[in-house]
Design a protein around this motif. Structure first.
Motif, PDB file in Angstrom:
ATOM      1  N   ILE A  81      47.730  41.063  31.011  1.00  0.00           N
ATOM      2  CA  ILE A  81      48.637  40.351  31.917  1.00  0.00           C
ATOM      3  C   ILE A  81      49.841  39.820  31.155  1.00  0.00           C
ATOM      4  CG2 ILE A  81      48.877  38.330  33.406  1.00  0.00           C
ATOM      5  CD1 ILE A  81      45.919  38.705  34.157  1.00  0.00           C
ATOM      6  N   PHE A  82      49.588  39.187  30.002  1.00  0.00           N
ATOM      7  CA  PHE A  82      50.696  38.680  29.184  1.00  0.00           C
ATOM      8  C   PHE A  82      51.607  39.819  28.730  1.00  0.00           C
ATOM      9  CE2 PHE A  82      47.986  34.800  27.921  1.00  0.00           C
ATOM     10  CZ  PHE A  82      48.608  34.020  28.888  1.00  0.00           C
ATOM     11  N   GLY A  83      50.988  40.957  28.379  1.00  0.00           N
ATOM     12  CA  GLY A  83      51.781  42.100  27.957  1.00  0.00           C
ATOM     13  C   GLY A  83      52.669  42.599  29.078  1.00  0.00           C
ATOM     14  N   TYR A  84      52.128  42.637  30.296  1.00  0.00           N
ATOM     15  CA  TYR A  84      52.920  43.090  31.432  1.00  0.00           C
ATOM     16  C   TYR A  84      54.087  42.135  31.693  1.00  0.00           C
ATOM     17  CZ  TYR A  84      54.196  44.325  36.197  1.00  0.00           C
ATOM     18  OH  TYR A  84      54.895  44.681  37.321  1.00  0.00           O
ATOM     19  N   ILE A  85      53.828  40.845  31.648  1.00  0.00           N
ATOM     20  CA  ILE A  85      54.906  39.864  31.850  1.00  0.00           C
ATOM     21  C   ILE A  85      55.964  40.010  30.755  1.00  0.00           C
ATOM     22  CG2 ILE A  85      55.451  37.404  31.881  1.00  0.00           C
ATOM     23  CD1 ILE A  85      52.668  36.917  33.089  1.00  0.00           C
ATOM     24  N   ALA A  86      55.498  40.183  29.512  1.00  0.00           N
ATOM     25  CA  ALA A  86      56.425  40.311  28.393  1.00  0.00           C
ATOM     26  C   ALA A  86      57.278  41.577  28.486  1.00  0.00           C
ATOM     27  CB  ALA A  86      55.648  40.314  27.071  1.00  0.00           C
ATOM     28  N   SER A  87      56.756  42.612  29.178  1.00  0.00           N
ATOM     29  CA  SER A  87      57.501  43.871  29.279  1.00  0.00           C
ATOM     30  C   SER A  87      58.792  43.721  30.077  1.00  0.00           C
ATOM     31  CB  SER A  87      56.617  44.947  29.913  1.00  0.00           C
ATOM     32  OG  SER A  87      56.363  44.665  31.278  1.00  0.00           O
ATOM     33  N   PHE A  88      58.935  42.620  30.811  1.00  0.00           N
ATOM     34  CA  PHE A  88      60.176  42.376  31.541  1.00  0.00           C
ATOM     35  C   PHE A  88      61.259  41.807  30.631  1.00  0.00           C
ATOM     36  CE2 PHE A  88      57.135  42.607  34.958  1.00  0.00           C
ATOM     37  CZ  PHE A  88      57.848  43.148  36.017  1.00  0.00           C
ATOM     38  N   PHE A  89      60.844  41.330  29.453  1.00  0.00           N
ATOM     39  CA  PHE A  89      61.798  40.647  28.581  1.00  0.00           C
ATOM     40  C   PHE A  89      61.924  41.272  27.189  1.00  0.00           C
ATOM     41  CE2 PHE A  89      59.563  37.639  31.365  1.00  0.00           C
ATOM     42  CZ  PHE A  89      60.612  37.192  32.147  1.00  0.00           C
ATOM     43  N   MET A  90      60.864  41.894  26.703  1.00  0.00           N
ATOM     44  CA  MET A  90      60.865  42.444  25.354  1.00  0.00           C
ATOM     45  C   MET A  90      61.227  43.923  25.378  1.00  0.00           C
ATOM     46  SD  MET A  90      57.451  40.595  23.806  1.00  0.00           S
ATOM     47  CE  MET A  90      57.667  41.415  22.219  1.00  0.00           C
ATOM     48  N   ALA A  91      62.260  44.282  24.594  1.00  0.00           N
ATOM     49  CA  ALA A  91      62.745  45.664  24.581  1.00  0.00           C
ATOM     50  C   ALA A  91      61.658  46.646  24.147  1.00  0.00           C
ATOM     51  CB  ALA A  91      63.959  45.775  23.659  1.00  0.00           C
ATOM     52  N   ARG A  92      60.805  46.246  23.217  1.00  0.00           N
ATOM     53  CA  ARG A  92      59.765  47.146  22.714  1.00  0.00           C
ATOM     54  C   ARG A  92      58.728  47.477  23.774  1.00  0.00           C
ATOM     55  NH1 ARG A  92      57.115  45.415  17.207  1.00  0.00           N
ATOM     56  NH2 ARG A  92      56.067  47.391  17.679  1.00  0.00           N
ATOM     57  N   LEU A  93      58.528  46.568  24.732  1.00  0.00           N
ATOM     58  CA  LEU A  93      57.502  46.767  25.746  1.00  0.00           C
ATOM     59  C   LEU A  93      58.045  47.323  27.060  1.00  0.00           C
ATOM     60  CD1 LEU A  93      55.279  43.570  25.306  1.00  0.00           C
ATOM     61  CD2 LEU A  93      54.810  45.891  24.518  1.00  0.00           C
ATOM     62  N   LYS A  94      59.353  47.254  27.250  1.00  0.00           N
ATOM     63  CA  LYS A  94      59.927  47.711  28.517  1.00  0.00           C
ATOM     64  C   LYS A  94      59.590  49.161  28.856  1.00  0.00           C
ATOM     65  CE  LYS A  94      63.724  44.436  29.072  1.00  0.00           C
ATOM     66  NZ  LYS A  94      65.199  44.236  29.141  1.00  0.00           N
ATOM     67  N   PRO A  95      59.547  50.081  27.879  1.00  0.00           N
ATOM     68  CA  PRO A  95      59.181  51.465  28.220  1.00  0.00           C
ATOM     69  C   PRO A  95      57.759  51.609  28.765  1.00  0.00           C
ATOM     70  CG  PRO A  95      60.257  51.378  26.079  1.00  0.00           C
ATOM     71  CD  PRO A  95      59.956  49.968  26.466  1.00  0.00           C
ATOM     72  N   PHE A  96      56.925  50.596  28.521  1.00  0.00           N
ATOM     73  CA  PHE A  96      55.519  50.675  28.941  1.00  0.00           C
ATOM     74  C   PHE A  96      55.220  49.756  30.122  1.00  0.00           C
ATOM     75  CE2 PHE A  96      55.708  50.992  24.218  1.00  0.00           C
ATOM     76  CZ  PHE A  96      55.604  52.378  24.152  1.00  0.00           C
TER      77      PHE A  96
END
Length: 247
Positions: A81-96
């Motif tokens: 859940i934290f990873g999904y939320i972070a994917s809206f803000f962190m460039a490294r996670l946005k592709p996922f």
């Protein structure tokens, strides 16, 4: 997962396998209602001399394999859940972002369906039945429930779902890392099976309860993948926009 920002084209789904296998399993489970297999397997874990299931008071089965293992999977879900939320803000996670969203959705649905279904079906646990020292009357899944002051809460298997819900990892990884996806499938199946056997040894569930749980978890994770990640049109579009040979 790959670090590339481009989402890979989805690998084709064999729906005859993805839907056919659980459908056959469901049919077999319904037919098993006509046999005594569930009861026969439960008797293997019951000690008539002690008047209890062999794992009912096991520290390892209850505290480690049940409580602690479930907490680990819950912690993994929270990190997802934290990873999904972070994917809206962190460039490294946005592709996922889609993969993480699919993972969170699958984990949530594959565990949250258990409690309502337990309440609706009111199936008794083995340890509550007269055959195993309890006071309740056994009834098959599709049969009428005998009158009781304490309705059962044992179908489907909650702890089995904790393991089988990790089928979600297989679907999340299948397009980017097929080999890792296969390993994730084996891990989820093995973990769910171990959890299932552990609870059977404690008298908490019959064999069929856990197999039904695996079927439901698989279908939920498959459905989440299909509606969130599976985009066969994407593959076709990339094929049509590819530069012709010799251009």
């Amino acid at each position: 997962m790959s670090s590339t920002a481009v989402r890979p084209a989805p690998r084709a789904l064999n729906f005859w396998v993805c839907l056919g296998v659980p459908a056959i399993a469901a049919i077999v489970l319904v037919l098993l209602e006509l046999t005594s297999l569930d009861m026969d397997l439960a008797k293997l874990f019951y000690d008539p001399v002690a008047g209890d299931f062999i794992g009912r008071h096991s520290y390892f089965l209850e505290n480690i394999l049940h409580t602690r293992a479930k907490q680990v999977v819950i912690a993994f879900s929270v990190f997802a859940i934290f990873g999904y939320i972070a994917s809206f803000f962190m460039a490294r996670l946005k592709p996922f972002k889609r993969e993480l969203g699919c993972l969170v959705l699958s984990l949530g649905l594959a565990t949250s369906f258990v409690t309502p279904m337990k309440a609706v079906t009111a199936v008794q646990c083995p340890w509550s039945l007269e055959q195993f020292g309890g006071h309740e009357t056994y009834s098959e899944l599709l049969s009428h429930r005998p009158a009781t002051e304490k309705p059962g809460r044992c179908w489907p298997g909650g702890h089995a779902a904790t393991g089988f819900t990790l089928f979600a990892l297989f679907f999340v990884l299948r397009d980017r890392r097929p080999r890792m996806a296969r390993a994730a499938f084996v891990f989820a199946f093995a973990l769910g099976s171990v959890f299932s056997i552990g609870r059977m040894m404690q008298g908490a569930h019959f064999f069929s309860h856990n197999v039904w749980t695996a079927v439901f978890c698989w279908l939920i994770c498959l459905g989440s993948y299909y509606y969130v990640l599976y985009r066969p049109a994407l593959k076709a579009e990339r094929g049509t926009t590819a530069e012709p040979v010799g251009a």
